[in-house]
Design a protein around this motif. Structure first.
Motif, PDB file in Angstrom:
ATOM      1  N   LEU A 151      37.367  23.529   5.666  1.00  0.00           N
ATOM      2  CA  LEU A 151      36.844  24.048   6.865  1.00  0.00           C
ATOM      3  C   LEU A 151      35.713  23.486   6.723  1.00  0.00           C
ATOM      4  O   LEU A 151      35.275  23.372   8.905  1.00  0.00           O
ATOM      5  N   PRO A 152      35.053  23.399   6.393  1.00  0.00           N
ATOM      6  CA  PRO A 152      33.562  22.478   6.831  1.00  0.00           C
ATOM      7  C   PRO A 152      33.915  21.098   6.972  1.00  0.00           C
ATOM      8  O   PRO A 152      32.789  20.744   8.725  1.00  0.00           O
ATOM      9  N   VAL A 153      34.081  20.302   7.122  1.00  0.00           N
ATOM     10  CA  VAL A 153      34.476  19.311   7.283  1.00  0.00           C
ATOM     11  C   VAL A 153      35.801  18.804   8.737  1.00  0.00           C
ATOM     12  O   VAL A 153      34.604  18.337   9.230  1.00  0.00           O
ATOM     13  N   ALA A 154      36.399  20.179   9.219  1.00  0.00           N
ATOM     14  CA  ALA A 154      36.183  20.138  10.460  1.00  0.00           C
ATOM     15  C   ALA A 154      35.635  20.958  11.334  1.00  0.00           C
ATOM     16  O   ALA A 154      35.372  19.980  12.338  1.00  0.00           O
ATOM     17  N   PHE A 155      34.926  21.462  11.277  1.00  0.00           N
ATOM     18  CA  PHE A 155      33.535  22.151  11.866  1.00  0.00           C
ATOM     19  C   PHE A 155      32.751  20.918  12.399  1.00  0.00           C
ATOM     20  O   PHE A 155      31.801  21.058  12.724  1.00  0.00           O
ATOM     21  N   ALA A 156      32.510  20.071  11.343  1.00  0.00           N
ATOM     22  CA  ALA A 156      31.520  18.974  11.220  1.00  0.00           C
ATOM     23  C   ALA A 156      32.262  17.623  12.392  1.00  0.00           C
ATOM     24  O   ALA A 156      30.840  17.659  12.714  1.00  0.00           O
ATOM     25  N   ALA A 157      33.141  18.341  12.684  1.00  0.00           N
ATOM     26  CA  ALA A 157      33.467  17.090  14.148  1.00  0.00           C
ATOM     27  C   ALA A 157      32.687  18.061  15.385  1.00  0.00           C
ATOM     28  O   ALA A 157      32.860  16.885  16.250  1.00  0.00           O
ATOM     29  N   PHE A 158      31.894  19.213  15.862  1.00  0.00           N
ATOM     30  CA  PHE A 158      31.546  19.283  17.118  1.00  0.00           C
ATOM     31  C   PHE A 158      30.434  20.041  16.768  1.00  0.00           C
ATOM     32  O   PHE A 158      29.576  20.637  17.133  1.00  0.00           O
ATOM     33  N   LEU A 159      29.825  20.486  14.941  1.00  0.00           N
ATOM     34  CA  LEU A 159      28.800  20.989  14.869  1.00  0.00           C
ATOM     35  C   LEU A 159      27.685  20.053  13.861  1.00  0.00           C
ATOM     36  O   LEU A 159      28.409  19.526  12.778  1.00  0.00           O
ATOM     37  N   PRO A 160      26.418  20.957  13.825  1.00  0.00           N
ATOM     38  CA  PRO A 160      25.884  19.394  13.069  1.00  0.00           C
ATOM     39  C   PRO A 160      25.744  19.953  11.151  1.00  0.00           C
ATOM     40  O   PRO A 160      26.742  21.173  10.971  1.00  0.00           O
ATOM     41  N   PRO A 161      25.465  19.440  10.685  1.00  0.00           N
ATOM     42  CA  PRO A 161      26.204  19.554   8.707  1.00  0.00           C
ATOM     43  C   PRO A 161      25.771  20.642   8.736  1.00  0.00           C
ATOM     44  O   PRO A 161      27.109  20.819   7.837  1.00  0.00           O
ATOM     45  N   SER A 162      24.437  20.881   8.625  1.00  0.00           N
ATOM     46  CA  SER A 162      24.540  22.139   8.071  1.00  0.00           C
ATOM     47  C   SER A 162      24.929  23.186   8.634  1.00  0.00           C
ATOM     48  O   SER A 162      25.081  24.137   8.195  1.00  0.00           O
ATOM     49  N   GLU A 163      25.203  23.530  10.020  1.00  0.00           N
ATOM     50  CA  GLU A 163      25.617  24.334  10.889  1.00  0.00           C
ATOM     51  C   GLU A 163      27.052  24.442   9.808  1.00  0.00           C
ATOM     52  O   GLU A 163      28.307  25.765   9.588  1.00  0.00           O
ATOM     53  N   ALA A 164      27.774  22.986  10.216  1.00  0.00           N
ATOM     54  CA  ALA A 164      28.936  23.015   9.996  1.00  0.00           C
ATOM     55  C   ALA A 164      29.501  23.648   8.433  1.00  0.00           C
ATOM     56  O   ALA A 164      30.361  23.826   7.950  1.00  0.00           O
ATOM     57  N   ASN A 165      28.648  23.735   7.295  1.00  0.00           N
ATOM     58  CA  ASN A 165      28.436  23.668   6.170  1.00  0.00           C
ATOM     59  C   ASN A 165      28.528  25.661   5.823  1.00  0.00           C
ATOM     60  O   ASN A 165      29.745  25.811   5.713  1.00  0.00           O
ATOM     61  N   ALA A 166      27.504  25.994   6.800  1.00  0.00           N
ATOM     62  CA  ALA A 166      27.759  27.210   6.869  1.00  0.00           C
ATOM     63  C   ALA A 166      29.123  27.772   7.693  1.00  0.00           C
ATOM     64  O   ALA A 166      29.329  28.422   6.615  1.00  0.00           O
ATOM     65  N   VAL A 167      29.052  27.237   8.511  1.00  0.00           N
ATOM     66  CA  VAL A 167      30.231  28.592   9.116  1.00  0.00           C
ATOM     67  C   VAL A 167      31.512  27.717   8.157  1.00  0.00           C
ATOM     68  O   VAL A 167      32.282  29.163   7.970  1.00  0.00           O
ATOM     69  N   GLY A 168      32.209  26.860   7.668  1.00  0.00           N
ATOM     70  CA  GLY A 168      32.905  26.578   7.265  1.00  0.00           C
ATOM     71  C   GLY A 168      33.268  27.116   5.959  1.00  0.00           C
ATOM     72  O   GLY A 168      34.010  27.633   5.760  1.00  0.00           O
ATOM     73  N   SER A 169      32.139  27.577   5.262  1.00  0.00           N
ATOM     74  CA  SER A 169      31.765  28.611   3.875  1.00  0.00           C
ATOM     75  C   SER A 169      32.350  29.641   4.248  1.00  0.00           C
ATOM     76  O   SER A 169      32.587  30.541   3.179  1.00  0.00           O
ATOM     77  N   ALA A 170      31.617  30.208   5.105  1.00  0.00           N
ATOM     78  CA  ALA A 170      31.499  31.706   5.546  1.00  0.00           C
ATOM     79  C   ALA A 170      33.500  31.886   5.284  1.00  0.00           C
ATOM     80  O   ALA A 170      34.022  32.322   5.563  1.00  0.00           O
ATOM     81  N   LEU A 171      33.980  31.276   6.833  1.00  0.00           N
ATOM     82  CA  LEU A 171      35.248  31.517   7.283  1.00  0.00           C
ATOM     83  C   LEU A 171      36.110  31.442   5.759  1.00  0.00           C
ATOM     84  O   LEU A 171      37.121  31.936   5.640  1.00  0.00           O
ATOM     85  N   ALA A 172      35.603  30.425   5.103  1.00  0.00           N
ATOM     86  CA  ALA A 172      37.009  29.825   3.965  1.00  0.00           C
ATOM     87  C   ALA A 172      36.885  31.489   3.464  1.00  0.00           C
ATOM     88  O   ALA A 172      37.696  31.828   2.050  1.00  0.00           O
ATOM     89  N   SER A 173      35.804  32.063   2.688  1.00  0.00           N
ATOM     90  CA  SER A 173      35.493  33.547   1.932  1.00  0.00           C
ATOM     91  C   SER A 173      36.084  34.121   2.365  1.00  0.00           C
ATOM     92  O   SER A 173      37.096  35.285   1.666  1.00  0.00           O
ATOM     93  N   LEU A 174      36.431  34.314   4.039  1.00  0.00           N
ATOM     94  CA  LEU A 174      37.830  35.131   4.262  1.00  0.00           C
ATOM     95  C   LEU A 174      39.664  35.010   4.218  1.00  0.00           C
ATOM     96  O   LEU A 174      39.993  35.517   4.656  1.00  0.00           O
TER      97      LEU A 174
END
Length: 307
Positions: free
Chosen positions: A261-284
């Protein structure tokens, strides 16, 4: 993400799933056979981890620590079942929840008194240290491969125990109709003690295995207990097969979600935000997986459908 990294994360998910299987197999046996909601199951995971760490540091042998973890968790399970749990079988689930929650506090403070508040650390045994080259250019830790193999062997052993032994027949009969097997002369109290000790020993073994991968500390069992409950809901209460499949699904979903998920969101978000959003969604993801299973199979993938 490269293919080699993806394969490595799949192996990590299998290793995590095997650890969850050891934790959830005992929990589903206890709940399926005894009808007991045991919130203190994570405490036996913690007991196994501390017993392994203490003995390994005292003797220098990780494998003696594993034996100590199994013994400590099983003995603690026998004592708890005989002194506390046995009085709860005829009580409603709220009483069981309150009593086993109290046991969490007792075990946590007792462990803190014996070992202190600082975490302990276990080294990987020399026999299982290093990495092995796998197809695809992967150098994977030997210890994690050993965990996957040991989990698979234990799963086969549990299937054999439950499906092809006299004790397994009694366990399955106790799950189906405990009053009937008691009327046929089976010592139901002894059977419950054996099942509870088996469940706590598996939890203790899981804690000992994980002790080399993370710090050993007070309260380490509660987050894993939540995942174990998710596993048995997905797999079906009382089903060893369901515990295995559910644990592997949860392990792979959690590990791959945190990687992809962090890799997927890195395509359209800055790396720090991609990691945060991806990690949050991964926990769900594992809870979404559980919800999806319950929509189509309210009793779990391999749970008995009740009229």
């Amino acid at each position: 993400m490269s293919l080699s990294l993806l394969l490595e994360q799949v192996l990590n998910g299998l290793q995590f799933g095997m650890m969850l299987f050891l934790m959830s197999a005992g929990l589903t046996l206890v709940f399926g056979v005894m009808g007991l909601i045991n919130l203190a199951h994570g405490s036996f995971y913690m007991i196994g981890a501390f017993a392994c760490a203490g003995v390994a540091m005292a003797t220098g042998s990780f494998f003696l620590g594993l034996v100590a973890a199994l013994a400590a968790a099983a003995v603690a399970g026998v004592l708890v079942e005989m002194l506390v749990i046995r009085r709860l079988y005829d009580r409603d689930h709220l009483d069981q929840v309150l009593a086993t929650f109290a046991l969490i506090l007792v075990f946590s403070e007792g462990t803190r008194y014996l070992f202190g508040s600082f975490p302990l650390y276990l080294d990987v045994p020399p026999l299982l240290s290093g990495a092995v080259a796998l197809p695809g250019g992967i150098d994977y830790p030997v210890y994690r491969l050993a965990v996957i193999l040991a989990g698979g062997l234990l799963a086969v052993g549990l299937f054999w125990l439950v499906g092809h032994t006299r004790l397994g027949i009694r366990i399955r009969a106790g799950e189906a109709d405990r009053e009937m097997i008691a009327a046929l002369g089976v010592d139901i109290d002894r059977l419950y003690t054996i099942v509870f000790a088996l469940g706590t020993a598996l939890a203790g073994l899981a804690g000992a295995i994980v002790g080399t991968l993370q710090s050993v500390q007070v309260g380490m069992g509660e987050p894993v207990l939540i995942l174990a409950f998710v596993v048995i809901v997905i797999g079906g209460i009382g089903s060893i097969k369901g515990a295995l499949i559910g644990a592997l699904l949860v392990g792979l979903t959690d590990t791959l979600g945190r990687s992809l998920l962090p890799v997927a969101f890195a395509a359209f978000l800055p790396p720090s935000e991609a990691n945060a959003v991806g990690s949050a969604l991964a926990s769900l993801l594992i809870y979404l997986l559980m919800a999806g299973v319950l929509v189509f199979r309210p009793s779990g993938l391999f749970g008995a459908v009740r009229a």
